[in-house]
Design an enzyme around this catalytic site. Structure first.
Site, PDB file in Angstrom:
ATOM      1  N   ASP A 200       0.902  -1.119   0.032  1.00 36.20           N
ATOM      2  CA  ASP A 200      -0.166  -0.022  -0.190  1.00 36.20           C
ATOM      3  C   ASP A 200       0.862   1.337   0.057  1.00 36.20           C
ATOM      4  OD1 ASP A 200      -2.190   1.601   0.396  1.00 36.20           O
ATOM      5  OD2 ASP A 200      -1.900   1.783   2.552  1.00 36.20           O
ATOM      6  N   ASP A 202      -0.226   5.035   1.197  1.00 37.42           N
ATOM      7  CA  ASP A 202      -0.653   6.182   2.057  1.00 37.42           C
ATOM      8  C   ASP A 202      -0.322   5.391   3.397  1.00 37.42           C
ATOM      9  OD1 ASP A 202      -1.397   7.497   0.005  1.00 37.42           O
ATOM     10  OD2 ASP A 202      -3.232   7.987   0.436  1.00 37.42           O
ATOM     11  N   ARG A 245     -14.754  12.484  -1.416  1.00 36.47           N
ATOM     12  CA  ARG A 245     -13.432  13.330  -0.791  1.00 36.47           C
ATOM     13  C   ARG A 245     -13.045  14.032  -1.920  1.00 36.47           C
ATOM     14  NH1 ARG A 245      -9.849   8.848   1.987  1.00 36.47           N
ATOM     15  NH2 ARG A 245     -11.218   7.592   0.590  1.00 36.47           N
ATOM     16  N   SER A 288      -2.554   1.341  -4.802  1.00 38.75           N
ATOM     17  CA  SER A 288      -2.971   2.619  -3.807  1.00 38.75           C
ATOM     18  C   SER A 288      -4.498   2.895  -4.222  1.00 38.75           C
ATOM     19  CB  SER A 288      -2.023   3.952  -3.961  1.00 38.75           C
ATOM     20  OG  SER A 288      -2.673   4.741  -3.164  1.00 38.75           O
ATOM     21  N   GLY A 289      -5.187   3.259  -3.086  1.00 36.77           N
ATOM     22  CA  GLY A 289      -6.478   3.832  -3.114  1.00 36.77           C
ATOM     23  C   GLY A 289      -6.297   5.440  -3.569  1.00 36.77           C
ATOM     24  N   LYS A 333      -7.438  -3.907  -4.952  1.00 38.17           N
ATOM     25  CA  LYS A 333      -6.119  -4.447  -4.648  1.00 38.17           C
ATOM     26  C   LYS A 333      -5.685  -5.898  -4.560  1.00 38.17           C
ATOM     27  CE  LYS A 333      -5.240  -0.074  -1.751  1.00 38.17           C
ATOM     28  NZ  LYS A 333      -4.567   0.473  -0.257  1.00 38.17           N
TER      29      LYS A 333
END
Length: 414
Positions: A200, A202, A245, A288-289, A333
């Site tokens: 990942d 973040d 977001r 990554s998201g 993912k």
């Protein structure tokens, strides 16, 4: 000797001795110096013994050398061997102990595992508790080896006689109660054959949440951070929270991308982890998201093999507040891990995944080894193992890579 049994030539191997054949355990203790091992076996060579087993360890300049050898051939007295070894040891101010017995070491029990323990510090209390818990599962500790002394103390227990899953289940609550990190993996060649590591980004590869860095430039950092935290705890659907977001970023000038890239802070040990893995022949990727606007830059800067993330839509030089393409969420993912493994030619059982949030769980459980890195409680409880120290390169120790090997890899010429 019958005609059907011609004499063995000097080059022919000796037949193996029976398990009840007499053997001697020769133990040497004292201050280490060059030549001790060669000297002991040179002394034993005069008695034509065979070496059955050797174990040697040096701790703070003190050597413990154990040699299991066959008893001397007929015609040579064991007493002479003992006297000669003791005399040699005394000449070097070493202590010697010789124990008579029969056969080799007892066979190790079925089920073999490596138990890696990370402590910061590693206390005697926690070591005692871990050893006792291993014993309670029916396991036997065959060997203990230090992997690293900094930035954490990392030791490895070679355990036999119990199943890996049983050990993992027994030691997980022990780790939580003692404040140490424990990883349990099956012994065997596959451990060193884990040739793909996927992380990942973040709060794992980097210390930041990328969307919060963008939000700071849009003046909505607090609102975005609150939604992010809920998503990472698994309280919100990731895709819905992502759209909510990103919508807050609408109107930002695309020049903010370069500013965010400059603000990204790598996690301590991240460069060392990636550099070491690459030099040892691993392939490394990130999922990554977050956003390709950042992960593509990280891929280039760090020499990664794979990178995939969401993509912020840009129209007329400004962010639209939307993402384009497939969403990289929890299921995405895991899907990307499978895709990377297929491209790399690596079986899933030989992959490692590292993450911290709820949306990493499918990936962590799909990999051969899933590592929760400074993760949320729900992730720590579900992953194969957890690392709770702030150094990403400690993951290397879970793969059986020692600090000395890390430093040796750093010494290689690119």
């Amino acid at each position: 000797m019958s005609a059907s049994q011609p004499p063995r030539s000097p080059e022919s191997p000796k037949p193996p001795r029976g398990t009840d054949a007499p053997t001697l355990l020769v133990k040497i203790f004292g201050k280490d110096r060059p030549g001790i091992t060669a000297g002991l076996f040179d002394t034993l060579a005069a008695y034509a013994v065979d070496v059955v087993d050797i174990e040697q360890v040096v701790t703070r300049g003190r050597i413990v050398l154990c040699a299991l050898v066959t008893s001397p051939e007929p015609g040579t007295t064991e007493g002479d061997l003992r006297a000669t070894v003791h005399s040699w040891a005394e000449s070097l101010k070493l202590q010697a102990e010789i124990i008579s017995g029969t056969g080799d070491n007892r066979p190790r029990g079925d089920g073999r595992s490596h138990v890696t323990v990370l402590g910061h510090p590693l206390t005697a209390e926690s070591t005692a508790a871990i050893a006792a818990r291993i014993t309670s599962t029916g396991g036997n500790i065959d060997r203990i080896f230090r992997l690293a002394k900094y930035p954490v103390t990392a030791v490895e227990f070679a355990v036999s006689g119990t199943g890996t899953e049983d050990l993992r289940t027994a030691l997980a609550p022990e780790a939580a109660g003692l404040g140490v990190d424990i990883a349990v993996v099956s012994a065997g060649l596959s451990r060193r054959a884990q040739r793909l590591v996927v992380m990942d980004v973040d709060s794992t590869l980097i210390q930041d949440e990328v969307i919060e860095l963008f939000a700071a430039h849009a003046g909505c950092e607090a609102e975005v951070a609150s939604v992010t935290e809920q998503a990472m705890r698994g309280e919100l659907d990731f895709e819905q929270s992502l759209h909510a977001r990103v919508a807050l970023l609408a109107g930002l000038d695309v020049s903010v991308v370069e500013k965010v890239r400059a603000e990204v802070r790598l996690t301590p040990g991240a460069r060392t982890l990636i550099r070491t893995l690459k030099r040892l022949g691993y392939q490394v990727g990130v999922v990554s998201g977050g956003f390709t606007q950042v992960t593509d830059d990280l891929k280039e800067r760090l020499g990664l093999d794979f990178a995939s993330a969401n993509t912020l839509e840009v129209v007329d030089g400004r962010l639209t507040g939307r993402v384009v393409g497939d969403i990289v969420d929890r299921a995405g993912k895991a899907r990307l891990l499978r895709s990377f493994a297929e491209q790399a030619g690596v079986p899933l059982a030989q992959t490692v995944a590292i993450g911290d949030g709820a949306n990493d769980l499918d990936m962590l459980n799909t990999a051969g080894l899933g590592v929760a890195f400074n993760a949320k409680p729900v992730v720590r409880e579900a992953a194969h193992t957890a690392v709770n120290v702030p150094f990403l390169d400690t993951v290397l120790y879970l793969l059986g890579i020692t600090r000395e090997e890390v430093e040796a890899a750093d010494g290689l010429v690119d």
